[in-house]
Design a protein around this motif. Structure first.
Motif, PDB file in Angstrom:
ATOM      1  N   ILE A  21       0.866  -1.183   0.000  1.00 27.13           N
ATOM      2  CA  ILE A  21       0.000   0.000   0.000  1.00 27.13           C
ATOM      3  C   ILE A  21       0.898   1.227   0.000  1.00 27.13           C
ATOM      4  N   ASP A  22       0.727   2.084  -0.994  1.00 28.41           N
ATOM      5  CA  ASP A  22       1.600   3.253  -1.159  1.00 28.41           C
ATOM      6  C   ASP A  22       1.446   4.282  -0.047  1.00 28.41           C
ATOM      7  N   ASP A  23       0.218   4.553   0.327  1.00 29.46           N
ATOM      8  CA  ASP A  23      -0.065   5.579   1.314  1.00 29.46           C
ATOM      9  C   ASP A  23       0.282   5.059   2.706  1.00 29.46           C
ATOM     10  N   ASP A  24       1.208   5.714   3.386  1.00 32.21           N
ATOM     11  CA  ASP A  24       1.651   5.254   4.708  1.00 32.21           C
ATOM     12  C   ASP A  24       0.509   5.178   5.708  1.00 32.21           C
ATOM     13  N   ALA A  25      -0.341   6.185   5.719  1.00 31.40           N
ATOM     14  CA  ALA A  25      -1.454   6.204   6.669  1.00 31.40           C
ATOM     15  C   ALA A  25      -2.426   5.071   6.378  1.00 31.40           C
ATOM     16  N   ALA A  26      -2.766   4.891   5.125  1.00 27.12           N
ATOM     17  CA  ALA A  26      -3.697   3.825   4.744  1.00 27.12           C
ATOM     18  C   ALA A  26      -3.118   2.456   5.079  1.00 27.12           C
ATOM     19  N   CYS A  27      -1.829   2.291   4.860  1.00 26.33           N
ATOM     20  CA  CYS A  27      -1.162   1.029   5.184  1.00 26.33           C
ATOM     21  C   CYS A  27      -1.211   0.780   6.690  1.00 26.33           C
ATOM     22  N   ALA A  28      -0.869   1.783   7.464  1.00 26.72           N
ATOM     23  CA  ALA A  28      -0.875   1.648   8.918  1.00 26.72           C
ATOM     24  C   ALA A  28      -2.267   1.313   9.440  1.00 26.72           C
ATOM     25  N   VAL A  29      -3.293   1.971   8.888  1.00 23.03           N
ATOM     26  CA  VAL A  29      -4.674   1.717   9.309  1.00 23.03           C
ATOM     27  C   VAL A  29      -5.080   0.292   8.960  1.00 23.03           C
ATOM     28  N   ALA A  30      -4.772  -0.140   7.748  1.00 23.69           N
ATOM     29  CA  ALA A  30      -5.148  -1.490   7.317  1.00 23.69           C
ATOM     30  C   ALA A  30      -4.478  -2.553   8.189  1.00 23.69           C
ATOM     31  N   ILE A  31      -3.205  -2.374   8.463  1.00 27.63           N
ATOM     32  CA  ILE A  31      -2.490  -3.348   9.290  1.00 27.63           C
ATOM     33  C   ILE A  31      -3.011  -3.329  10.720  1.00 27.63           C
ATOM     34  N   THR A  32      -3.349  -2.158  11.231  1.00 28.42           N
ATOM     35  CA  THR A  32      -3.926  -2.062  12.575  1.00 28.42           C
ATOM     36  C   THR A  32      -5.220  -2.852  12.659  1.00 28.42           C
ATOM     37  N   LYS A  33      -6.049  -2.748  11.621  1.00 26.51           N
ATOM     38  CA  LYS A  33      -7.319  -3.495  11.608  1.00 26.51           C
ATOM     39  C   LYS A  33      -7.065  -5.000  11.606  1.00 26.51           C
ATOM     40  N   VAL A  34      -6.076  -5.441  10.842  1.00 28.90           N
ATOM     41  CA  VAL A  34      -5.740  -6.864  10.818  1.00 28.90           C
ATOM     42  C   VAL A  34      -5.247  -7.310  12.188  1.00 28.90           C
ATOM     43  N   LEU A  35      -4.355  -6.535  12.779  1.00 26.70           N
ATOM     44  CA  LEU A  35      -3.765  -6.921  14.065  1.00 26.70           C
ATOM     45  C   LEU A  35      -4.785  -6.929  15.199  1.00 26.70           C
ATOM     46  N   LYS A  36      -5.813  -6.089  15.114  1.00 27.91           N
ATOM     47  CA  LYS A  36      -6.851  -6.083  16.150  1.00 27.91           C
ATOM     48  C   LYS A  36      -7.548  -7.434  16.224  1.00 27.91           C
ATOM     49  N   ASP A  37      -7.711  -8.092  15.078  1.00 32.34           N
ATOM     50  CA  ASP A  37      -8.384  -9.389  15.040  1.00 32.34           C
ATOM     51  C   ASP A  37      -7.409 -10.555  15.107  1.00 32.34           C
ATOM     52  N   TRP A  38      -6.129 -10.278  15.041  1.00 27.90           N
ATOM     53  CA  TRP A  38      -5.143 -11.356  14.979  1.00 27.90           C
ATOM     54  C   TRP A  38      -5.174 -12.255  16.211  1.00 27.90           C
ATOM     55  N   GLY A  39      -5.276 -11.684  17.394  1.00 21.56           N
ATOM     56  CA  GLY A  39      -5.243 -12.490  18.610  1.00 21.56           C
ATOM     57  C   GLY A  39      -6.319 -13.554  18.633  1.00 21.56           C
ATOM     58  N   GLU A  40      -7.532 -13.175  18.335  1.00 22.73           N
ATOM     59  CA  GLU A  40      -8.639 -14.126  18.326  1.00 22.73           C
ATOM     60  C   GLU A  40      -8.434 -15.184  17.242  1.00 22.73           C
ATOM     61  N   ASN A  41      -7.989 -14.748  16.073  1.00 25.20           N
ATOM     62  CA  ASN A  41      -7.784 -15.687  14.976  1.00 25.20           C
ATOM     63  C   ASN A  41      -6.586 -16.587  15.225  1.00 25.20           C
ATOM     64  N   SER A  42      -5.572 -16.074  15.875  1.00 26.48           N
ATOM     65  CA  SER A  42      -4.414 -16.881  16.208  1.00 26.48           C
ATOM     66  C   SER A  42      -4.816 -18.008  17.153  1.00 26.48           C
ATOM     67  N   ALA A  43      -5.617 -17.679  18.149  1.00 26.82           N
ATOM     68  CA  ALA A  43      -6.096 -18.695  19.082  1.00 26.82           C
ATOM     69  C   ALA A  43      -6.951 -19.731  18.357  1.00 26.82           C
ATOM     70  N   ARG A  44      -7.782 -19.268  17.444  1.00 28.34           N
ATOM     71  CA  ARG A  44      -8.646 -20.187  16.685  1.00 28.34           C
ATOM     72  C   ARG A  44      -7.809 -21.120  15.816  1.00 28.34           C
ATOM     73  N   LEU A  45      -6.753 -20.597  15.198  1.00 33.65           N
ATOM     74  CA  LEU A  45      -5.872 -21.436  14.388  1.00 33.65           C
ATOM     75  C   LEU A  45      -5.213 -22.516  15.243  1.00 33.65           C
ATOM     76  N   ARG A  46      -4.792 -22.152  16.450  1.00 37.36           N
ATOM     77  CA  ARG A  46      -4.194 -23.149  17.342  1.00 37.36           C
ATOM     78  C   ARG A  46      -5.202 -24.234  17.705  1.00 37.36           C
ATOM     79  N   GLU A  47      -6.469 -23.837  17.945  1.00 33.57           N
ATOM     80  CA  GLU A  47      -7.510 -24.807  18.282  1.00 33.57           C
ATOM     81  C   GLU A  47      -7.769 -25.758  17.118  1.00 33.57           C
ATOM     82  N   ILE A  48      -7.843 -25.213  15.916  1.00 22.69           N
ATOM     83  CA  ILE A  48      -8.073 -26.047  14.729  1.00 22.69           C
ATOM     84  C   ILE A  48      -6.916 -27.023  14.552  1.00 22.69           C
TER      85      ILE A  48
END
Length: 97
Positions: A21-48
């Motif tokens: 993503i070229d725009d630094d702000a847009a990139c940071a926002v997008a990655i922040t959104k992914v990381l907010k859900d990462w913990g729950e999804n990481s736990a789910r991946l371990r369970e699977i």
């Protein structure tokens, strides 16, 4: 490098797309959104993964065979089946029990 499953390749492509993503702000926002859900999804991946390892064991696979399939040491396969993390800390469920 061993051939990766399609789902792994798609995940890696998604990470690369975020990085590109070229725009630094847009990139940071997008990655922040992914990381907010990462913990729950990481736990789910371990369970699977744990359930799939248990399924392999029920199918009669040895710990060595399961470790070989996963490209981990057989003792790590046993730990995964017990729900132990790599750092040997109990899972969140175990800690709450």
């Amino acid at each position: 490098m061993a051939e990766q499953p399609e789902e792994v390749l798609r995940f890696l492509e998604a990470v690369k797309a975020l990085e590109e993503i070229d725009d630094d702000a847009a990139c940071a926002v997008a990655i922040t959104k992914v990381l907010k859900d990462w913990g729950e999804n990481s736990a789910r991946l371990r369970e699977i993964r744990q359930q799939r390892v248990l399924n392999l064991r029920e199918q009669g696979k040895t710990w060595q065979e399961i470790g070989d399939i996963m490209d981990v040491h057989y003792t790590r396969a046993q730990q995964i089946a017990k729900g132990l993390r790599g750092n040997k800390r109990p899972t969140k469920k175990e800690a709450e029990a």
